[in-house]
Scaffold this motif. Structure first.
Motif, short mmCIF file in Angstrom:
data_model
loop_
_atom_site.label_atom_id
_atom_site.label_comp_id
_atom_site.label_asym_id
_atom_site.label_seq_id
_atom_site.Cartn_x
_atom_site.Cartn_y
_atom_site.Cartn_z
N ASP A 33 0.86 -1.18 0.00
CA ASP A 33 0.00 0.00 0.00
C ASP A 33 0.91 1.23 0.00
O ASP A 33 1.82 1.34 0.83
CB ASP A 33 -0.88 -0.02 1.26
CG ASP A 33 -1.88 1.13 1.31
OD1 ASP A 33 -1.61 2.21 0.75
OD2 ASP A 33 -2.93 0.96 1.95
N ALA A 34 0.66 2.16 -0.90
CA ALA A 34 1.50 3.35 -1.04
C ALA A 34 1.57 4.18 0.23
O ALA A 34 2.55 4.90 0.45
CB ALA A 34 1.00 4.22 -2.19
N THR A 35 0.55 4.08 1.09
CA THR A 35 0.54 4.88 2.32
C THR A 35 1.21 4.15 3.49
O THR A 35 1.42 4.75 4.55
CB THR A 35 -0.90 5.26 2.72
OG1 THR A 35 -1.64 4.08 3.02
CG2 THR A 35 -1.58 6.01 1.59
N LYS A 36 1.53 2.87 3.30
CA LYS A 36 2.19 2.07 4.35
C LYS A 36 3.12 1.08 3.67
O LYS A 36 2.84 -0.13 3.65
CB LYS A 36 1.16 1.35 5.21
CG LYS A 36 0.22 2.27 5.97
CD LYS A 36 -0.84 1.46 6.73
CE LYS A 36 -1.82 2.39 7.44
NZ LYS A 36 -2.89 1.62 8.14
N LEU A 37 4.19 1.57 3.12
CA LEU A 37 5.07 0.72 2.32
C LEU A 37 5.81 -0.30 3.19
O LEU A 37 6.26 0.02 4.29
CB LEU A 37 6.09 1.59 1.58
CG LEU A 37 5.50 2.48 0.47
CD1 LEU A 37 6.55 3.45 -0.05
CD2 LEU A 37 4.95 1.63 -0.67
N THR A 42 -2.94 11.05 -0.87
CA THR A 42 -1.78 11.45 -1.67
C THR A 42 -0.62 11.92 -0.81
O THR A 42 0.54 11.55 -1.03
CB THR A 42 -2.18 12.57 -2.65
OG1 THR A 42 -3.24 12.11 -3.48
CG2 THR A 42 -1.00 12.99 -3.51
N ASP A 43 -0.92 12.74 0.19
CA ASP A 43 0.14 13.31 1.02
C ASP A 43 0.86 12.22 1.82
O ASP A 43 2.09 12.26 1.99
CB ASP A 43 -0.43 14.38 1.95
CG ASP A 43 -0.98 15.57 1.18
OD1 ASP A 43 -0.40 15.92 0.15
OD2 ASP A 43 -2.02 16.12 1.60
N ALA A 44 0.11 11.24 2.31
CA ALA A 44 0.73 10.13 3.04
C ALA A 44 1.65 9.33 2.12
O ALA A 44 2.73 8.89 2.53
CB ALA A 44 -0.34 9.23 3.64
N ALA A 45 1.23 9.15 0.86
CA ALA A 45 2.06 8.41 -0.09
C ALA A 45 3.35 9.16 -0.40
O ALA A 45 4.44 8.55 -0.46
CB ALA A 45 1.28 8.16 -1.37
N LEU A 46 3.27 10.47 -0.57
CA LEU A 46 4.48 11.25 -0.84
C LEU A 46 5.44 11.20 0.34
O LEU A 46 6.67 11.15 0.16
CB LEU A 46 4.09 12.70 -1.15
CG LEU A 46 3.31 12.92 -2.45
CD1 LEU A 46 2.89 14.38 -2.58
CD2 LEU A 46 4.11 12.48 -3.66
N ALA A 47 4.89 11.20 1.56
CA ALA A 47 5.72 11.10 2.75
C ALA A 47 6.36 9.72 2.86
O ALA A 47 7.53 9.59 3.27
CB ALA A 47 4.89 11.40 4.00
N GLU A 48 5.62 8.67 2.50
CA GLU A 48 6.17 7.31 2.53
C GLU A 48 7.29 7.15 1.50
O GLU A 48 8.31 6.51 1.78
CB GLU A 48 5.07 6.30 2.25
CG GLU A 48 4.32 5.83 3.47
CD GLU A 48 5.20 4.98 4.38
OE1 GLU A 48 5.24 3.75 4.21
OE2 GLU A 48 5.85 5.55 5.28
N LEU A 49 7.10 7.72 0.32
CA LEU A 49 8.16 7.66 -0.68
C LEU A 49 9.43 8.35 -0.17
O LEU A 49 10.54 7.87 -0.39
CB LEU A 49 7.68 8.30 -1.98
CG LEU A 49 6.68 7.49 -2.81
CD1 LEU A 49 6.13 8.33 -3.97
CD2 LEU A 49 7.32 6.22 -3.35
N LEU A 50 9.25 9.45 0.52
CA LEU A 50 10.40 10.15 1.11
C LEU A 50 11.07 9.27 2.16
O LEU A 50 12.30 9.18 2.22
CB LEU A 50 9.94 11.47 1.73
CG LEU A 50 11.05 12.36 2.30
CD1 LEU A 50 11.80 13.06 1.19
CD2 LEU A 50 10.48 13.38 3.29
N ARG A 51 10.27 8.63 2.99
CA ARG A 51 10.81 7.81 4.08
C ARG A 51 11.71 6.69 3.58
O ARG A 51 12.77 6.42 4.17
CB ARG A 51 9.65 7.21 4.89
CG ARG A 51 10.11 6.32 6.05
CD ARG A 51 8.95 5.65 6.76
NE ARG A 51 8.27 4.65 5.93
CZ ARG A 51 8.72 3.42 5.71
NH1 ARG A 51 9.88 3.02 6.22
NH2 ARG A 51 8.02 2.57 4.96
N VAL A 52 11.31 6.04 2.48
CA VAL A 52 12.08 4.87 2.01
C VAL A 52 13.22 5.25 1.08
O VAL A 52 13.95 4.37 0.61
CB VAL A 52 11.15 3.83 1.32
CG1 VAL A 52 10.07 3.37 2.29
CG2 VAL A 52 10.55 4.38 0.04
#
Length: 230
Positions: free
Chosen positions: A102-106, A128-138
């Motif tokens: 899930d893009a919001t909980k990778l 969308t914002d949670a997904a962008l933050a997750e992409l940053l995290r990984v």
């Protein structure tokens, strides 16, 4: 479930993509009038994957978008939340490590990827914002993000023609090449509701990405956004 609604309940969107998985790539080529292949090439150039790098290809579907990164010598992880898409991808390209997520909980640790990318999938994520933050995290410090998504044509005449195509021509064409044309009605509606280029750039910056920029493809029908993790 044949069609998702614009509130983007994850199970509805996943079920919709499960249903269209076998003919998804062919349908995209037809409905985009052949432009989809050019857009994919632009993403490959923007990501610029190098041998030994780790690349996350989110919303990878059947892995068509992932294969060029593997061919460049990178270790690419195709990730998608549609199990139907993943099954189809594993059948076609068993050498790739398809992963459900899930893009919001990778399902990845912090800072493991040199590059993260998502093409035509961010629009279908519930948050969308949670997904962008997750992409940053990984993503590793200094790593990069490339987002390819439908956007807003910059010229008024093209915008008018494009809107007419989305809402009038696309559904009948989808009926001839896709087992679930209602899915493409949803996709057309989601494209119309999506933020324009500056608005998406602002959301990337809010999520913590730096050096955010974009360039338009096909007159702004599609936009390629990029950013760097500081």
């Amino acid at each position: 479930m044949t069609r998702a609604s614009l509130d983007k309940q994850p199970h509805e969107v996943a079920a919709m993509f499960d249903d269209v998985a076998p003919k998804y790539d062919l349908t995209n080529d037809v409905l985009s009038l052949g432009q989809a292949r050019l857009w994919r090439k632009a993403v490959v150039r923007a990501v610029d994957a190098r041998p030994g790098e780790r690349v996350l290809d989110l919303a990878a579907g059947t892995g068509t978008s992932s294969q060029p990164f593997a061919a460049a010598g990178a270790y690419v992880v195709p990730c998608d939340f549609s199990l139907g898409m993943l099954r189809e991808g594993r059948t076609r390209q068993p050498h790739l490590p398809f992963t459900a997520g899930d893009a919001t909980k990778l399902p990845f640790a912090d800072g493991v990827f040199d590059a993260v990318t998502i093409s035509f999938g961010l629009r279908n994520v519930q948050d969308t914002d949670a997904a962008l933050a997750e992409l940053l995290r990984v993503t590793k410090p200094g790593g990069r993000v490339v987002i390819c998504e439908f956007s807003h044509p910059v010229l008024a005449p093209l915008r008018t023609v494009y809107t007419e195509y989305l809402m009038r021509a696309l559904p009948p064409i989808a009926t001839t090449v896709c087992s679930n044309p209602d899915a493409y009605v949803y996709l057309a509606e989601s494209i119309r509701a999506w933020p324009d280029q500056p608005a998406l750039a602002a959301r990337l910056q809010k999520a913590g990405w730096s050096k955010v920029a974009w360039r338009n493809l096909t007159g702004g029908i599609v936009a390629l956004h990029r950013g760097v993790r500081a």
